[in-house]
Write an enzyme that holds these catalytic residues in place. Sequence first.
Site, mmCIF file in Angstrom:
data_model
loop_
_atom_site.group_PDB
_atom_site.id
_atom_site.type_symbol
_atom_site.label_atom_id
_atom_site.label_comp_id
_atom_site.label_asym_id
_atom_site.label_seq_id
_atom_site.Cartn_x
_atom_site.Cartn_y
_atom_site.Cartn_z
ATOM 1 N N GLY A 9 0.750 -1.476 -0.097
ATOM 2 C CA GLY A 9 0.306 -0.302 -0.314
ATOM 3 C C GLY A 9 0.763 1.006 0.007
ATOM 4 N N SER A 10 0.701 2.385 1.452
ATOM 5 C CA SER A 10 1.713 3.275 1.430
ATOM 6 C C SER A 10 3.283 2.961 1.128
ATOM 7 C CB SER A 10 1.024 4.482 1.924
ATOM 8 O OG SER A 10 -0.499 4.838 1.712
ATOM 9 N N GLY A 12 4.297 0.136 2.296
ATOM 10 C CA GLY A 12 5.903 -0.869 1.228
ATOM 11 C C GLY A 12 6.118 -0.340 -0.109
ATOM 12 N N LYS A 177 6.929 2.596 20.036
ATOM 13 C CA LYS A 177 5.329 3.535 19.576
ATOM 14 C C LYS A 177 4.476 3.208 20.344
ATOM 15 C CE LYS A 177 3.146 4.336 16.254
ATOM 16 N NZ LYS A 177 3.201 5.584 15.159
ATOM 17 N N ASN A 243 1.016 17.510 12.502
ATOM 18 C CA ASN A 243 0.687 16.256 12.155
ATOM 19 C C ASN A 243 -0.665 15.570 12.171
ATOM 20 O OD1 ASN A 243 3.181 15.837 11.374
ATOM 21 N ND2 ASN A 243 3.073 13.518 11.420
ATOM 22 N N SER A 245 -2.320 12.213 13.292
ATOM 23 C CA SER A 245 -1.770 11.353 13.010
ATOM 24 C C SER A 245 -2.495 10.149 12.376
ATOM 25 C CB SER A 245 -2.020 10.077 14.986
ATOM 26 O OG SER A 245 -3.147 10.078 15.186
ATOM 27 N N GLU A 258 -4.764 0.722 14.150
ATOM 28 C CA GLU A 258 -3.973 -0.580 14.926
ATOM 29 C C GLU A 258 -4.419 -0.464 16.304
ATOM 30 O OE1 GLU A 258 -0.505 -1.292 12.108
ATOM 31 O OE2 GLU A 258 -1.187 0.623 12.138
HETATM 32 N N1 LIG Z 1 2.347 5.194 5.695
HETATM 33 C C1 LIG Z 1 3.804 5.583 6.330
HETATM 34 O O1 LIG Z 1 3.980 6.737 6.280
HETATM 35 C C2 LIG Z 1 3.634 4.536 7.785
HETATM 36 C C3 LIG Z 1 3.559 3.181 7.625
HETATM 37 N N2 LIG Z 1 3.489 2.543 8.819
HETATM 38 C C4 LIG Z 1 3.162 1.200 9.184
HETATM 39 O O2 LIG Z 1 2.924 0.563 7.892
HETATM 40 C C5 LIG Z 1 2.330 -0.519 8.245
HETATM 41 C C6 LIG Z 1 1.898 -0.102 6.817
HETATM 42 O O3 LIG Z 1 0.840 1.057 6.699
HETATM 43 P P1 LIG Z 1 -0.074 1.871 5.209
HETATM 44 O O4 LIG Z 1 0.737 1.376 4.074
HETATM 45 O O5 LIG Z 1 0.186 3.155 5.454
HETATM 46 O O6 LIG Z 1 -1.045 0.793 5.001
HETATM 47 P P2 LIG Z 1 -1.815 0.962 3.601
HETATM 48 O O7 LIG Z 1 -3.615 0.217 4.150
HETATM 49 O O8 LIG Z 1 -1.555 2.177 3.019
HETATM 50 O O9 LIG Z 1 -1.379 -0.605 3.328
HETATM 51 C C7 LIG Z 1 -1.372 -1.440 3.611
HETATM 52 C C8 LIG Z 1 -1.263 -2.743 2.393
HETATM 53 O O10 LIG Z 1 -1.223 -4.180 2.297
HETATM 54 C C9 LIG Z 1 -2.665 -4.772 1.448
HETATM 55 N N3 LIG Z 1 -3.206 -5.748 1.909
HETATM 56 C C10 LIG Z 1 -3.731 -6.482 3.296
HETATM 57 N N4 LIG Z 1 -3.597 -7.100 3.074
HETATM 58 C C11 LIG Z 1 -3.325 -8.168 2.080
HETATM 59 C C12 LIG Z 1 -3.163 -9.649 1.991
HETATM 60 N N5 LIG Z 1 -3.651 -10.484 1.874
HETATM 61 N N6 LIG Z 1 -2.372 -9.840 -0.083
HETATM 62 C C13 LIG Z 1 -1.800 -8.615 -0.463
HETATM 63 N N7 LIG Z 1 -2.258 -7.484 -0.197
HETATM 64 C C14 LIG Z 1 -2.812 -7.141 1.578
HETATM 65 C C15 LIG Z 1 -3.103 -3.891 1.921
HETATM 66 O O11 LIG Z 1 -4.451 -3.795 0.223
HETATM 67 C C16 LIG Z 1 -2.743 -2.500 1.340
HETATM 68 O O12 LIG Z 1 -2.493 -1.876 0.351
HETATM 69 C C17 LIG Z 1 1.328 0.164 9.275
HETATM 70 O O13 LIG Z 1 1.588 -0.845 10.075
HETATM 71 C C18 LIG Z 1 1.571 1.285 8.863
HETATM 72 O O14 LIG Z 1 1.622 1.594 10.735
HETATM 73 C C19 LIG Z 1 4.937 3.008 9.567
HETATM 74 C C20 LIG Z 1 5.592 4.196 9.227
HETATM 75 C C21 LIG Z 1 5.283 5.459 8.232
HETATM 76 C C1 LIG Z 2 4.262 9.761 16.220
HETATM 77 C C2 LIG Z 2 3.171 9.450 15.347
HETATM 78 C C3 LIG Z 2 1.553 10.372 16.070
HETATM 79 C C4 LIG Z 2 3.242 10.945 14.644
HETATM 80 O O1 LIG Z 2 1.845 11.581 13.789
HETATM 81 C C5 LIG Z 2 2.762 8.717 14.622
HETATM 82 O O2 LIG Z 2 4.141 7.945 14.492
HETATM 83 C C6 LIG Z 2 1.633 8.553 13.236
HETATM 84 O O3 LIG Z 2 0.868 9.397 13.056
HETATM 85 O O4 LIG Z 2 1.504 6.871 13.559
#
Ligand SMILES: NC(=O)C1=CN([C@@H]2O[C@H](COP(=O)(O)OP(=O)(O)OC[C@H]3O[C@@H](n4cnc5c(N)ncnc54)[C@H](O)[C@@H]3O)[C@@H](O)[C@H]2O)C=CC1
Ligand SMILES: CC(C)(CO)C(=O)C(=O)O
Length: 295
Positions: A9-10, A12, A177, A243, A245, A258
């Site tokens: 998604g985002s 990955g 976290k 931000n 969150s 989450e």
């Molecule tokens: N987006 C960000 O800036 C950041 C995200 N994270 C963490 O990374 C993790 C992912 O976050 P995002 O990328 O934002 O979420 P997201 O929802 O954009 O991406 C997850 C993707 O996984 C896919 N998915 C789920 N199950 C699946 C399956 N069985 N087969 C194929 N695809 C599948 C979903 O369709 C979705 O596109 C979370 O734990 C988040 O807290 C950590 C740091 C930054």
């Molecule tokens: C640290 C913080 C709260 C920054 O927005 C964050 O990690 C989140 O939004 O998941």
Amino acid sequence: MDICVFGAGSLGSLVGGLLADTHDVTLVGRAPHVEAVDAEGLRLSGAVDRHVQPAGRTTVPESADLVVVTVKSFDTTTAAQEFDTMDLDAVLSLQNGMGNEATLAARLSPPVFAGTCTYGARLHEPAHVECTGVGEVVLGPRRGGESPLADRIGTAFERGGVTTTVSDAMPRRLWEKPVNAGINAATALARVPNGTVATEPGSSVTRRAAREAAQVARAHEVPVDGDEAARQAVDVAESTARNRSSMLQDIEAGRQTEIAAINGYVVEQASQPVPANETLTALVRMWETEHVSEL
Ligand SMILES: NC(=O)C1=CN([C@@H]2O[C@H](COP(=O)(O)OP(=O)(O)OC[C@H]3O[C@@H](n4cnc5c(N)ncnc54)[C@H](O)[C@@H]3O)[C@@H](O)[C@H]2O)C=CC1
Ligand SMILES: CC(C)(CO)C(=O)C(=O)O
């Protein structure tokens, strides 16, 4: 390195996209995004501006050197079932929240490494991800200590242009976290930007939740000082004042949060009362019950 990103998604797509110029990267995710990536490549915009050509698939390939897991924490169990047939050397979780690595390790035989990531990512449309902030990946053995395989993954990420530190103290890193957990849930429930919980009345909620998380971490022999945790949570709220969150964004978009892997984990692991985390968890779960149909 032959790298499969599971849950493109985002985050990955961003991490896989950054690595794709140097390594063989396959993004596994959902249509139409991964199909568009496979057909036309992936556009990275924002803090990085690049067009790359990873493979895009909706099913896992037969083998890879490394699977990088980037599904939301509540999808970890299903994800593990989907790649447990792959021929793999290692698995790395870059997810937020606690318990993901243990969930993966219970179901998979290759070594599972823990990671945290402070890059920001947003998937705008199929085949287009924005880097909303350049950060850092920290990775290492999930129970702490050193590992040549973790060093190899760290070197591969660095060579791919992802700023990476290999750490021998991942348990402490992972607890950061939940220490910041008061920010996510409080801002999501009050629908306010992070800066609002840096001052009263929000900061007492944030401080209390952080102190409780630190107390639970210490009970699990992870040294996190309560006062320092409270200070850190307020500092993070201040430094990310504008931000919204990730949990607030989930609630605004009507998506599952989450909470279970963050404040809910603190509650689950506590052997003493953790009233701030219990209340935040219950309130977010109440919202989810009412608003998220796929629960
Ligand atoms: N987006 C960000 O800036 C950041 C995200 N994270 C963490 O990374 C993790 C992912 O976050 P995002 O990328 O934002 O979420 P997201 O929802 O954009 O991406 C997850 C993707 O996984 C896919 N998915 C789920 N199950 C699946 C399956 N069985 N087969 C194929 N695809 C599948 C979903 O369709 C979705 O596109 C979370 O734990 C988040 O807290 C950590 C740091 C930054
Ligand atoms: C640290 C913080 C709260 C920054 O927005 C964050 O990690 C989140 O939004 O998941």
